[in-house]
Design a protein around this motif. Structure first.
Motif, PDB file in Angstrom:
ATOM      1  N   PRO A  79      29.429 -75.773 -14.894  1.00 41.78           N
ATOM      2  CA  PRO A  79      29.904 -75.468 -13.533  1.00 41.78           C
ATOM      3  C   PRO A  79      28.810 -74.727 -12.765  1.00 41.78           C
ATOM      4  N   LYS A  80      28.764 -74.952 -11.460  1.00 36.67           N
ATOM      5  CA  LYS A  80      27.644 -74.378 -10.719  1.00 36.67           C
ATOM      6  C   LYS A  80      27.748 -72.859 -10.602  1.00 36.67           C
ATOM      7  N   THR A  81      28.908 -72.325 -10.943  1.00 39.50           N
ATOM      8  CA  THR A  81      29.040 -70.872 -10.879  1.00 39.50           C
ATOM      9  C   THR A  81      28.576 -70.190 -12.162  1.00 39.50           C
ATOM     10  N   THR A  82      28.080 -70.973 -13.116  1.00 39.53           N
ATOM     11  CA  THR A  82      27.640 -70.399 -14.380  1.00 39.53           C
ATOM     12  C   THR A  82      26.387 -69.541 -14.169  1.00 39.53           C
ATOM     13  N   THR A  83      26.418 -68.343 -14.682  1.00 40.33           N
ATOM     14  CA  THR A  83      25.222 -67.504 -14.564  1.00 40.33           C
ATOM     15  C   THR A  83      24.534 -67.316 -15.911  1.00 40.33           C
ATOM     16  N   ARG A  84      25.337 -67.284 -16.985  1.00 44.04           N
ATOM     17  CA  ARG A  84      24.740 -67.019 -18.275  1.00 44.04           C
ATOM     18  C   ARG A  84      25.508 -67.785 -19.342  1.00 44.04           C
ATOM     19  N   VAL A  85      24.812 -68.225 -20.364  1.00 48.03           N
ATOM     20  CA  VAL A  85      25.484 -68.923 -21.458  1.00 48.03           C
ATOM     21  C   VAL A  85      24.982 -68.337 -22.773  1.00 48.03           C
ATOM     22  N   SER A  86      25.906 -68.006 -23.647  1.00 47.04           N
ATOM     23  CA  SER A  86      25.453 -67.631 -24.986  1.00 47.04           C
ATOM     24  C   SER A  86      26.013 -68.644 -25.976  1.00 47.04           C
ATOM     25  N   PHE A  87      25.198 -68.989 -26.943  1.00 45.64           N
ATOM     26  CA  PHE A  87      25.572 -70.053 -27.857  1.00 45.64           C
ATOM     27  C   PHE A  87      25.904 -69.492 -29.237  1.00 45.64           C
ATOM     28  N   VAL A  88      26.885 -70.088 -29.858  1.00 43.72           N
ATOM     29  CA  VAL A  88      27.197 -69.731 -31.240  1.00 43.72           C
ATOM     30  C   VAL A  88      27.039 -71.000 -32.075  1.00 43.72           C
ATOM     31  N   LEU A  89      26.011 -71.027 -32.909  1.00 48.49           N
ATOM     32  CA  LEU A  89      25.799 -72.188 -33.775  1.00 48.49           C
ATOM     33  C   LEU A  89      26.660 -72.044 -35.016  1.00 48.49           C
ATOM     34  N   GLU A  90      26.932 -73.157 -35.652  1.00 42.80           N
ATOM     35  CA  GLU A  90      27.720 -73.087 -36.885  1.00 42.80           C
ATOM     36  C   GLU A  90      26.902 -72.376 -37.972  1.00 42.80           C
ATOM     37  N   GLU A  91      27.586 -71.921 -38.963  1.00 47.46           N
ATOM     38  CA  GLU A  91      26.903 -71.194 -40.036  1.00 47.46           C
ATOM     39  C   GLU A  91      25.981 -72.118 -40.803  1.00 47.46           C
ATOM     40  N   GLY A  92      24.812 -71.632 -41.100  1.00 45.72           N
ATOM     41  CA  GLY A  92      23.873 -72.417 -41.899  1.00 45.72           C
ATOM     42  C   GLY A  92      23.266 -73.586 -41.150  1.00 45.72           C
ATOM     43  N   ALA A  93      23.274 -73.506 -39.834  1.00 50.44           N
ATOM     44  CA  ALA A  93      22.709 -74.608 -39.059  1.00 50.44           C
ATOM     45  C   ALA A  93      21.199 -74.646 -39.239  1.00 50.44           C
ATOM     46  N   VAL A  94      20.693 -75.843 -39.492  1.00 49.37           N
ATOM     47  CA  VAL A  94      19.246 -76.006 -39.676  1.00 49.37           C
ATOM     48  C   VAL A  94      18.734 -76.987 -38.633  1.00 49.37           C
ATOM     49  N   GLY A  95      17.634 -76.654 -38.044  1.00 48.18           N
ATOM     50  CA  GLY A  95      16.986 -77.587 -37.119  1.00 48.18           C
ATOM     51  C   GLY A  95      17.764 -77.815 -35.846  1.00 48.18           C
ATOM     52  N   GLN A  96      18.572 -76.829 -35.465  1.00 51.05           N
ATOM     53  CA  GLN A  96      19.313 -76.979 -34.212  1.00 51.05           C
ATOM     54  C   GLN A  96      18.788 -75.987 -33.188  1.00 51.05           C
ATOM     55  N   THR A  97      18.632 -76.459 -31.966  1.00 50.43           N
ATOM     56  CA  THR A  97      18.210 -75.544 -30.902  1.00 50.43           C
ATOM     57  C   THR A  97      19.133 -75.709 -29.716  1.00 50.43           C
ATOM     58  N   THR A  98      19.232 -74.653 -28.921  1.00 52.25           N
ATOM     59  CA  THR A  98      20.068 -74.711 -27.727  1.00 52.25           C
ATOM     60  C   THR A  98      19.276 -74.157 -26.553  1.00 52.25           C
ATOM     61  N   ASP A  99      19.667 -74.574 -25.384  1.00 49.95           N
ATOM     62  CA  ASP A  99      18.941 -74.152 -24.201  1.00 49.95           C
ATOM     63  C   ASP A  99      19.870 -74.259 -23.001  1.00 49.95           C
ATOM     64  N   PHE A 100      19.691 -73.357 -22.042  1.00 49.86           N
ATOM     65  CA  PHE A 100      20.428 -73.475 -20.783  1.00 49.86           C
ATOM     66  C   PHE A 100      19.437 -73.330 -19.645  1.00 49.86           C
ATOM     67  N   LYS A 101      19.368 -74.346 -18.826  1.00 47.21           N
ATOM     68  CA  LYS A 101      18.418 -74.296 -17.709  1.00 47.21           C
ATOM     69  C   LYS A 101      19.142 -73.778 -16.475  1.00 47.21           C
ATOM     70  N   GLU A 102      18.706 -72.611 -16.037  1.00 48.69           N
ATOM     71  CA  GLU A 102      19.333 -71.943 -14.914  1.00 48.69           C
ATOM     72  C   GLU A 102      19.247 -72.807 -13.645  1.00 48.69           C
ATOM     73  N   SER A 103      18.095 -73.436 -13.436  1.00 47.11           N
ATOM     74  CA  SER A 103      17.878 -74.140 -12.157  1.00 47.11           C
ATOM     75  C   SER A 103      18.788 -75.363 -12.024  1.00 47.11           C
ATOM     76  N   THR A 104      18.950 -76.109 -13.117  1.00 50.03           N
ATOM     77  CA  THR A 104      19.763 -77.313 -13.012  1.00 50.03           C
ATOM     78  C   THR A 104      21.177 -77.109 -13.533  1.00 50.03           C
ATOM     79  N   LYS A 105      21.436 -75.943 -14.127  1.00 50.24           N
ATOM     80  CA  LYS A 105      22.752 -75.635 -14.725  1.00 50.24           C
ATOM     81  C   LYS A 105      23.131 -76.658 -15.791  1.00 50.24           C
ATOM     82  N   VAL A 106      22.167 -77.015 -16.596  1.00 51.19           N
ATOM     83  CA  VAL A 106      22.449 -77.968 -17.664  1.00 51.19           C
ATOM     84  C   VAL A 106      22.147 -77.300 -19.002  1.00 51.19           C
ATOM     85  N   MET A 107      23.087 -77.406 -19.918  1.00 54.66           N
ATOM     86  CA  MET A 107      22.797 -76.910 -21.266  1.00 54.66           C
ATOM     87  C   MET A 107      22.404 -78.064 -22.178  1.00 54.66           C
TER      88      MET A 107
END
Lengths: 929, 455
Positions: free
Chosen positions: B344-372
């Motif tokens: 949603p365009k009103t999103t200001t911050r995102v925090s991610f919770v990965l599953e336990e023991g996750a390997v090789g996973q990355t997350t990202d949130f781009k503020e400018s495009t509001k896309v995670m």
């Protein structure tokens, strides 16, 4: 800035140093191999001095070089400027001084190497040449090296030779006097034993593009065309075309075109044939301006049966590109009969399965043109090419997709009915670039019909929430267009209103414009729409088009929106901040209209608006304000009659492109015209355009001045139009002619209906249209697409609807408007019936009923009116009656609100009238089922 | 026909420039680049592949991070010019082994040699890698394939596939090994791009497979090859079943039947045995080329299912829970699985919770495009993965948070998996000698073309 800076830094390293470094490296490897420890660094540097002082032991070099295959010479010198300095091109970075220095350097190095017969010197030359060519590529003028380059080119090394040819070809035109230097060695090479060298030399010779060297060209070209080697002949054929471009008269005087024509039919090498073909086509096209008669005759010869057949029969010998060329020419050929057409199509059928989209499109063009006068086969062609096109759309790169999709787009727009089941293929994909998505949206709009609208609109609504704003906008427009096309749009209106709730600025803006258009066509929905529009905050609307739309609605539906005057007042107060003249014009009109409806609330605002308008710097705004002011001086009623007369709903919005243009584009299938959606004369320079086959305007103009405002003249033409590809342009011509002088709206009374008998009346009753948003487009401009649709649809209609009586009607009766009018005046009314028609209640435009009647062999002469009252004039003809008699004329008035109709029938043969009445009423009764 | 041909880097530098007819100004490359870079239009649209500036038509294709451009003043077939540009790029790749800015700069003289023969006076001549061989005298300077990020569909085989020597696909057709021996081998790749759209309730709205059978042959003497496809292959069913008249082959004809809507073939392919044995016979020319393209709208099992849950969690807060299920056999592994979710365009911050023991996973949130973005380097068949994204919003109340988030789009590569179940049964080299037994590689890969999950 950074670049310049970096460049300076680079430029600081003298090129001389680099050249030395190169030579040093040469030496290193030589030293290693030839075990010549005496070669010191100092000694090698001297290599740049004249060769006679070169201290290199000749024997060592010879041994080394001969160990290498000269033709497959693997560069053992890690070329320093290739790997490092070229990464940032010197052209953009070098400053002038350094560049000059570098060229001087190159020049002297080349000069020193020129006379050298040292073995191994070729490799140094190669590197120097490479450098020159790389400068040439990035746009540095290295023409000052011309004589040195030519001097160095006396070599047997093919790689060097080729680079030299490339260089010479690039600069000869600018330096004709120097180009003369090259003639000698090029001519010599034209007689080389190796056909490849002969070919290469001939190609370079022809590519010099220097006029006064043409004399040296003729001889080699002539022997080239007779060469035993196919490659040389291929080059020579193209060389003739090059010669023609430099000196047309020299080319024709030497009978080169005739030689090409002989090769065209007889040469065993397909590529020679292909090159002859393109050379001849281009030459004849250009000759048309010089000696039209012979050129046209020659062109005809090119398109003659034996030539076409000789090419078609060996189509598979050609490369895929040459196949395209051949197919393009075949598409211009007119076969003598349909059997011939079918033969050709059978030969080419498998070309539709080619992986190369250019071949497939060229084949499709042939198919379309061959079947142009066979409506049913033409339709089968559409069905046949659908699958290959869809496969091509999805198999290539995005660019190839675009080229193919543009053509599919053209076909879909021509015959949307044939593609209405394929709509899912036109759904946008996430990975599609914007230019592809836009085409798909237009195709989705075109194929929408009763059965698939729901799904298409659902899909489009998804795109409206798209992150890609351009696509979101287009999607909303598409929904709007579908709404305007369809009869039952309640659901769509609901969607549009949902868009407003999304509260995105651009979505709101687009939606407002569409709601406005919808209201103009379907005034009956004002209640639903206005309720939502009223809730839009005027502050949220910023785009001029959307603002204008909102203001128009406020003015038009002032009764339904209690606070309309107050919203408008807000706009007036911000008059000076409003940049768009369009909005200010709209505001003037809306306020004036609201004044007629709710004077007490708006009189003050009107004064403010008029004075602001009179003071406006924009000419149109000022003039309109003045016009209203003076009209109001004449009296409020006079002003109201002009500014706010009752409007007739707009039945069809004008198509932005005339059908004549669409036809032109279709004629130019498989060209850029299709991509640009413009015929070629609109985007090509005149000089290079070449002769355009001007299509004679054979517009049939069946309707004289008798045609009037309320008729839908396209229907008149339909009667004459039993040919699928007669082309909408012909129809369009007549429509345009018919609608000249007609106006968008008339008085609210039905006076217009009588216009067939009193045409003058409605013209005098019409007012000029002062407001821009009320279409100045005549209702008559019915979309020709619709017509096309109909025509195609004809095949699927059940023509043999069982008639309840013995009377049979003739398919496609023809009656022109004058004759209709005359008959209507002469004949007495045979019967008048009042009839209840429950099934017309949903009718909002005359077209569906017209289509229904046409499907049952009752043609329409004219129709008009707005909901709830419509009026039609129909005619039909008894089967097996002579062309001018046996007609039945009908006047039908339908009232959708009372579900009633009044039928008046006149007949040539009054005894048949009761039968016809029975038939007609039965047909009418079956409408909508 | 075409007046000029040039190749530009993405920075706009001329790498190769060839003028064939001299009727277009030399500054065309600059005009073109400026136009493409600053393409007018709303919200940063991409320039279309074909446009006209002052009477000059510019046609271009993007390939391997380079712009291949042709200019012309006449009105040619756009398909022909674009196909030609694409072909030039492919031929260049065949000769250079790897096509990129570096390799092109190092080999521009060779490329000029090729261009000289491929186009004469603007008309395409021979473009077959094979036929051009006799005209090319420069040895390609091979750039180190390992150092550069690989491009093109062949690149996907390099990671995670031990069966195939990595250098094979980046080998020039004219270069020989250090030993001087040419390795006798032939590659057949079945590449399928799948497009699937799921609606909010997880139901498949549209699905399509666009497949290519691609061949790259390094066989000397160009022997005839017979490619046998699945026996149960059927071609030419009407492109949709909305039409009640069209027979619906997918029902009642038994499972496992592969029904293609349509296909096309390379010119060298002979279809004599296609009707009876489903075999394609061809004498493969050198270089890489598609033997066959096909399109299939028959239903298939999508390899991934995504279950998004979007909830408002009190004022200024929302939560998105994504579950990805890999719906294929456990001996297959998908690479580079990336999910993108517009927030949603009103999103200001995102925090991610990965599953336990996750390997090789990355997350990202781009503020400018509001896309995670959620990227899983590897997903093994049959497994489930969960990501929870906690959103902080700038608005207290967000009524249609569900509408504002999404649609989710997904990209992935699954080697040795093909969604259509179309198989290459055999690859027979029709040659008498028994000692001749070149390496034959058949590889499958499935890519996401447009994999969209609506919310």
């Amino acid at each position: 800035m950074e670049k310049v800076w970096r460049g300076r830094w680079r430029g600081g390293r003298s090129e001389r140093v680099k050249a030395f470094a190169l030579i040093a490296k040469v030496s290193k490897s030589l030293r290693a191999r030839s075990r010549a420890p005496s070669l010191c660094r100092h000694g090698l540097l001297k290599l740049t001095s004249p060769p006679r002082t070169c201290p290199l032991p000749a024997a060592a070099l010879t041994a080394f070089v001969s160990s290498l295959n000269i033709y497959r010479f693997r560069s053992c010198f890690p070329a320093p400027f290739n790997s490092s300095s070229l990464r940032t091109p010197p052209a953009l970075t070098m400053n002038a001084d350094n560049r000059k220095g570098e060229l001087v350097d190159l020049k002297s190095q080349l000069r020193q190497l020129a006379g050298s017969r040292q073995p191994g010197v070729e490799d140094i030359k190669r590197e120097l040449y490479k450098k020159v060519i790389s400068y040439m590529t990035i746009g540095i003028d290295v023409s000052s090296l011309f004589s040195e380059m030519v001097m160095c080119s006396a070599t047997s090394d093919l790689v060097l030779k080729k680079m030299c040819y490339l260089y010479v070809g690039n600069y000869a035109r600018g330096h004709p006097e120097l180009a003369l230097l090259t003639i000698n060695f090029l001519q010599k090479d034209c007689h080389d034993d190796d056909p490849m060298i002969r070919g290469l030399a001939l190609r370079s010779l022809c590519s010099l593009r220097v006029k006064n060297l043409v004399e040296y060209l003729v001889g080699p070209l002539r022997s080239g065309l007779k060469d035993g080697n196919g490659y040389v002949r291929t080059v020579a054929a193209m060389g003739v075309l090059k010669l023609y471009h430099i000196a047309p008269s020299q080319c024709t005087d030497n009978e080169f075109p005739a030689m090409l024509r002989a090769l065209l039919l007889n040469d065993p090498d397909a590529q020679v044939v292909a090159n002859c073909l393109c050379a001849l086509q281009e030459i004849y096209a250009a000759e048309v301006n010089i000696s039209p008669e012979t050129a046209l005759r020659d062109r005809e010869h090119l398109l003659s049966k034996p030539v076409i057949y000789s090419l078609l029969n060996r189509i598979k010998d050609f490369t895929e590109w040459a196949q395209c060329l051949v197919l393009d020419m075949v598409s211009k050929y007119i076969p003598s009969d349909s059997d011939e057409s079918f033969d050709m199509m059978n030969i080419l059928e498998d070309r539709l399965q080619h992986t190369n989209s250019a071949v497939v499109l060229a084949t499709i063009k042939v198919f379309l043109h061959l079947t142009i006068s066979m409506a049913d086969v033409h339709q089968q062609v559409y069905e046949r090419i659908k699958a290959p096109l869809l496969t091509l759309v999805n198999s290539g790169s995005a660019e190839q997709t675009y080229a193919v999709l543009s053509h599919l787009h053209l076909l879909v727009l021509r015959a949307p009915a044939l593609f209405s089941n394929d709509y899912k293929h036109f759904y946008c994909r996430y990975s599609d670039p914007t230019y592809v998505k836009k085409l798909k949206l237009e195709m989705l709009t075109a194929v929408a019909n009763e059965s698939n609208t729901y799904e298409i609109v659902t899909e489009l609504s998804e795109y409206a929430a798209n992150v890609d704003v351009a696509i979101a906008r287009e999607s909303i427009r598409a929904v709007g267009k579908i709404a305007l096309q369809q009869y039952d749009v309640n659901a769509i209106v609901d969607r549009l209103l949902q868009f407003l709730e999304m509260e995105k600025d651009y979505v709101t803006a687009e939606t407002l414009v569409l709601v406005k258009d919808l209201l103009r066509k379907y005034p009956q929905w004002s209640h639903d729409c206005i309720a939502v529009v009223g809730s839009v905050s005027s502050k949220a609307v910023t785009e001029p088009k959307a603002k204008a739309a909102l203001i128009w609605m406020l003015g038009e539906y002032a009764y339904d929106m209690p606070d309309a005057p107050y919203i408008l007042e807000g706009f007036v107060q911000n008059w000076t901040e409003e940049n768009s003249a369009e909005v200010r014009l709209e505001l003037l009109t809306a306020i004036t209209k609201i004044f007629f409806k709710r004077p007490p609330e708006s009189i003050k605002m009107l004064g403010a608006a008029l004075s602001a308008g009179l003071a406006d710097a924009h000419q149109d705004v000022h003039d309109r304000a003045l016009l209203y002011y003076r009209l109001l001086q004449q009296g409020v009623e006079v002003a109201e009659r002009v500014v706010n007369p009752a409007k007739q709903a707009v039945s069809v919005f004008a198509d932005t492109q005339s059908s004549e243009i669409k036809d032109r584009i279709f004629d130019e299938f498989n060209s850029l015209s299709v991509v640009y959606q413009q015929p070629s004369y609109m985007f090509l320079d005149k000089e290079v355009r070449g002769p355009i086959e001007l299509v004679e305007d054979t517009g049939l103009l069946p309707m004289g001045p008798t045609t009037t405002d309320d008729v839908l003249p396209s229907q008149l033409v339909d009667a004459n139009d039993n040919d699928l590809l007669l082309g909408p342009s012909d129809k369009e011509d007549s429509i345009v002619a018919a609608s000249n002088g007609s106006h968008a709206y008339n008085g609210p009374d039905l006076s217009g209906f009588d216009s067939l008998s009193a045409p003058q009346r409605s013209q005098s009753a019409a007012f000029p249209t002062p407001t821009p948003q009320v279409a100045t487009t005549p209702a008559a401009t019915s979309t020709s697409l619709l017509d096309f649709d109909d025509l195609l649809g004809l095949n699927t209609y059940d023509v043999s609807t069982p008639a309840p009586s013995s009377l049979k009607l003739k398919a496609k009766p023809s009656l022109d408007p004058q004759a209709f009018q005359r008959k209507w005046g002469q004949l007495a009314v045979a019967s008048t019936v009042d009839h209840t028609l429950a099934n017309v209640a949903a009718l909002s435009t005359p077209q569906p009923l017209i289509r229904h009647m046409q499907a049952n062999l009752v043609e329409v002469m004219a129709s008009g009116g707005k909901a709830p009252t419509f009026k039609f004039f129909f005619y039909a003809q008894a089967a097996d009656s002579p062309p001018t008699s046996g007609f039945f004329l009908v006047e039908l008035i339908v009232n959708t609100s009372t579900a009633s109709s009044q039928v008046k029938i006149k007949a040539d043969d009054a005894s048949l009238a009761p039968h016809f009445q029975e038939l007609f009423l039965a047909t009418l009764g079956s409408f909508g089922f | 026909m075409i007046s000029q041909f040039f190749v530009l880097s993405l920075r706009g530098d001329n790498i190769v420039f060839r003028d064939y007819r001299g009727d277009v100004s030399k500054s065309s490359a600059e005009i073109f680049f400026r136009k493409v870079k600053f393409w007018k239009g709303e919200e940063g649209e991409e320039a279309p592949p074909v446009f006209n500036v002052d009477g000059v038509n510019y046609l271009h294709v993007k390939h391997s991070g380079l712009l291949f451009v042709a200019t012309t003043r006449v009105n040619p077939s756009p398909a022909l010019v674009l196909e030609l540009l694409q072909r030039i790029a492919r031929v260049a790749k065949d000769y250079l082994g790897v096509l990129n800015e570096d390799s092109l700069r190092k080999n521009f003289v060779l490329v000029y040699e090729l261009l000289d023969e491929m186009i004469d006076f603007g008309y395409p001549q021979t473009t077959s890698t094979e036929g051009l061989k006799s005209f090319v005298f420069n040895e390609p300077v091979v750039v180190d394939a390992a150092r550069i990020p690989s491009l093109g569909p062949a690149a996907m085989f390099i990671p995670g596939s031990k069966r195939v020597p990595g250098t094979a696909v980046t080998k020039s057709v004219v270069a020989s090994d250090a030993s001087g021996n040419k390795r006798e081998e032939v590659f057949v790749d079945i590449i399928e791009k799948i497009s699937v759209t799921f609606n909010a309730s997880g139901y498949v709205l549209t699905s399509e497979i666009d497949g290519t059978i691609q061949m790259k042959s390094y066989l000397t003497g160009n022997p005839e090859i017979k490619v046998g496809l699945s026996d149960d292959l059927a071609v030419g069913v009407r492109s949709n079943n909305n039409n009640t008249f069209a027979p619906d082959y997918s029902v009642g004809s038994g499972v496992g039947l592969v029904v293609l809507d349509d296909c096309n073939f390379h010119e060298s392919v002979r279809l004599d045995d296609f009707e009876t044995e489903r075999a394609l016979t061809l004498v493969p020319p050198d270089g890489e080329f598609p033997i066959m393209n096909y399109r299939m709208t028959q239903e298939f099992k999508p390899p991934f299912k995504v279950y998004p849950v979007i909830e408002e969690k009190g004022p200024f807060k929302a939560e998105i829970r994504l579950t990805v299920r890999a719906d294929f056999a456990s001996n297959i592994t998908a690479n580079m699985v990336v999910l993108r979710v517009p927030m949603p365009k009103t999103t200001t911050r995102v925090s991610f919770v990965l599953e336990e023991g996750a390997v090789g996973q990355t997350t990202d949130f781009k503020e400018s495009t509001k896309v995670m973005e959620w990227c899983c380097r590897k997903i093994v068949g049959g497994s489930d993965h969960v990501l929870v994204a906690k959103l902080t919003l700038s608005q207290e109340k967000n009524l249609n948070i569900k509408k504002e988030a999404g649609p989710i789009s997904m990209t992935f590569t699954i080697p040795m998996y093909n969604a259509s179940k179309l198989q290459v049964k055999y690859l027979q080299i029709v040659k008498k000698t028994k000692s001749y037994n070149p390496h034959r590689w058949v590889r499958y890969v499935t890519l996401a073309n447009s994999y969209v999950i609506r919310t």
